[in-house]
Design a protein around this motif. Sequence first.
Motif, short mmCIF file in Angstrom:
data_model
loop_
_atom_site.label_atom_id
_atom_site.label_comp_id
_atom_site.label_asym_id
_atom_site.label_seq_id
_atom_site.Cartn_x
_atom_site.Cartn_y
_atom_site.Cartn_z
N CYS A 1 0.69 -1.10 -0.03
CA CYS A 1 0.11 -0.01 0.02
C CYS A 1 0.72 1.25 0.11
O CYS A 1 0.76 2.32 -0.73
N ILE A 2 2.01 1.09 0.86
CA ILE A 2 2.78 2.62 0.76
C ILE A 2 3.51 2.66 -0.31
O ILE A 2 3.70 3.85 -0.71
N TYR A 3 4.09 1.68 -0.85
CA TYR A 3 4.98 1.85 -2.20
C TYR A 3 3.85 2.35 -3.39
O TYR A 3 4.18 3.27 -4.37
N CYS A 4 2.75 1.71 -3.43
CA CYS A 4 1.78 2.07 -4.57
C CYS A 4 1.27 3.37 -4.40
O CYS A 4 1.14 3.98 -5.40
N ALA A 5 1.11 3.95 -3.10
CA ALA A 5 0.90 5.47 -3.06
C ALA A 5 2.03 6.30 -3.60
O ALA A 5 1.62 7.45 -4.30
N MET A 6 3.02 5.74 -3.22
CA MET A 6 4.15 6.86 -3.64
C MET A 6 4.23 6.72 -5.19
O MET A 6 4.32 7.86 -5.88
N VAL A 7 4.22 5.41 -5.60
CA VAL A 7 4.53 5.34 -7.26
C VAL A 7 3.10 6.17 -8.04
O VAL A 7 3.46 6.82 -8.85
N HIS A 8 2.05 6.02 -7.25
CA HIS A 8 0.96 6.71 -8.03
C HIS A 8 0.90 8.23 -7.97
O HIS A 8 0.51 8.93 -9.05
N VAL A 9 1.56 8.65 -7.18
CA VAL A 9 1.73 10.27 -7.04
C VAL A 9 2.69 10.78 -7.73
O VAL A 9 2.89 11.93 -7.97
N SER A 10 3.68 9.92 -8.10
CA SER A 10 4.97 10.26 -8.82
C SER A 10 5.23 10.06 -10.18
O SER A 10 6.12 10.24 -10.72
N THR A 11 4.49 9.12 -10.63
CA THR A 11 4.67 8.58 -12.02
C THR A 11 3.55 8.85 -12.94
O THR A 11 2.46 8.69 -12.60
N PRO A 12 3.85 9.00 -14.12
CA PRO A 12 2.70 9.44 -15.19
C PRO A 12 1.94 8.19 -15.39
O PRO A 12 2.50 7.15 -15.40
N PHE A 13 0.68 8.44 -15.63
CA PHE A 13 -0.08 7.04 -15.65
C PHE A 13 0.06 6.35 -16.94
O PHE A 13 -0.05 4.98 -16.98
N PRO B 1 6.92 5.53 -24.05
CA PRO B 1 7.69 7.16 -23.38
C PRO B 1 6.80 8.14 -23.46
O PRO B 1 5.76 8.41 -24.41
N THR B 2 6.69 9.05 -22.49
CA THR B 2 5.69 10.03 -22.54
C THR B 2 6.32 11.36 -21.80
O THR B 2 7.24 11.23 -20.96
N SER B 3 5.88 12.45 -21.94
CA SER B 3 6.34 13.69 -21.57
C SER B 3 5.23 14.11 -20.29
O SER B 3 5.19 15.14 -19.83
N GLN B 4 4.03 13.26 -20.03
CA GLN B 4 3.22 13.58 -19.44
C GLN B 4 3.76 13.69 -17.81
O GLN B 4 4.80 13.23 -17.55
N LYS B 5 3.08 14.66 -17.07
CA LYS B 5 3.49 14.80 -15.70
C LYS B 5 2.80 13.97 -14.72
O LYS B 5 1.93 13.56 -14.84
N SER B 6 3.47 14.04 -13.43
CA SER B 6 2.78 13.24 -12.61
C SER B 6 1.81 13.90 -11.75
O SER B 6 1.65 15.36 -11.94
N ILE B 7 0.69 13.43 -10.99
CA ILE B 7 -0.04 14.19 -10.34
C ILE B 7 0.13 15.12 -9.34
O ILE B 7 -0.52 16.12 -8.90
N TRP B 8 1.52 14.71 -8.83
CA TRP B 8 2.00 15.66 -7.64
C TRP B 8 3.28 16.12 -7.61
O TRP B 8 3.63 17.14 -7.69
N MET B 9 4.15 15.00 -7.49
CA MET B 9 5.75 15.31 -7.60
C MET B 9 6.34 14.44 -8.65
O MET B 9 5.85 13.48 -8.88
N SER B 10 7.72 14.84 -9.12
CA SER B 10 8.46 14.22 -9.84
C SER B 10 9.42 13.33 -9.01
O SER B 10 9.62 13.37 -7.90
N LEU C 1 -0.98 3.09 -15.43
CA LEU C 1 -0.34 2.86 -14.30
C LEU C 1 -1.18 2.57 -13.00
O LEU C 1 -1.16 1.94 -12.06
N TYR C 2 -2.41 3.66 -12.97
CA TYR C 2 -3.26 3.43 -11.93
C TYR C 2 -4.02 2.27 -11.76
O TYR C 2 -4.54 1.91 -10.78
N ILE C 3 -4.19 1.52 -12.89
CA ILE C 3 -4.74 0.17 -12.42
C ILE C 3 -3.96 -0.59 -11.50
O ILE C 3 -4.55 -1.37 -10.53
#
Length: 351
Positions: A212-224, A230-239, A302-304
């Motif tokens: 749960c902890i690492y999935c939360a960190m991955v979710h907010v820091s990685t483009p979906f 390859p993507t230039s999309q930004k993450s929802i919170w932090m890089s 990613l969010y799946i």
Amino acid sequence: MVGYDSESFILESVIHSIHGRDPDKVSKYSGYYGLMISSAILAGITSHSVPDAVPTVTQNSTEFVQHERRYSDYEIKLLSAAFAGISAIAIVTFSLIPSRSVENSLESTEKKYGFVESFSEINLHYCNLEKMMKLLPLTALGGFNVSFWLAIFPTAMNFTKDNASLIYIPAVYGLGAGLGEVLMGIIISGLSKRIKGFGLKPTMVIGALSVCIYCAMVHVSTPFEAPMRPTSQKSIWMSQSYPLIFIISFFCGISDCCINGARSVICTIVIPQRRAQAFSVTRMYHAAACMTVFFFSPIVPLYIYTLVLPTLSIASTLLFFHVVDNTHVMERKLTEQVNMEKMRKIIEQIQ
């Protein structure tokens, strides 16, 4: 294991680099599909340079376009040679390991079973035994979890163009995951000697929380869309940064150690007469779960992963607790029956 894990971290990124230079040579998702095939086989048999910015000349100015981490032909050959060499050494070392009986080991040399006999009988037990059926989510969790942290997420980091300058991602990520695995293994080993049953419920809880902890960190820091392309999309919170990558990988290693450890222990308890066979069948379903993830990974955002994994870990923990409680009740009843039988024999002797 170092060779396999390290190769899994970068395999899809390497394949994408080759595809980018010569699209007709290899499919861009061959890395995922290759890992899928390796998982299928298992089920059946149970950073050197910074990528330069590429100048794009327009009518009025020259723009610099940032690309994802790309591997040169030299790097690919060097890495492949290193992995092949490590694997060869591992095979020789493994073949020289002596075989001997160890008390309470998963593997016993005292009684041998044929492959068909072992597989058919234990698979029949597995499908009909209620306790083993309740462990299916745990087995699936192990496969989904290792597929994600070993290949999907490292690929997503390499596919994120904002990470192009982070050339030591495989090294930092591998270091964190390795430390998490080793340190958690030492903790489980030490506390299991002092706390009865620590390898069951407490270990499973730690594993589920780590997921749960690492999935939360991955979710907010990685483009979906990073696991897919390859993507230039930004993450929802932090890089992402090296410290964050290390922390994520550390919890990945902890989760993998705990989930696999808890599964191994419960197999020895549920079917104690066929420990090795029970463990092997769970590994088969584990590999089938890996194969499923790798097959659909080119189209799954990613969010799946970051939503399904925590949900599955919680469900697996609840069912795991139920199986452990039922097993302890059964063990107490058997112990009482054995004690009563001993008492009956003693009374008969006295009379």
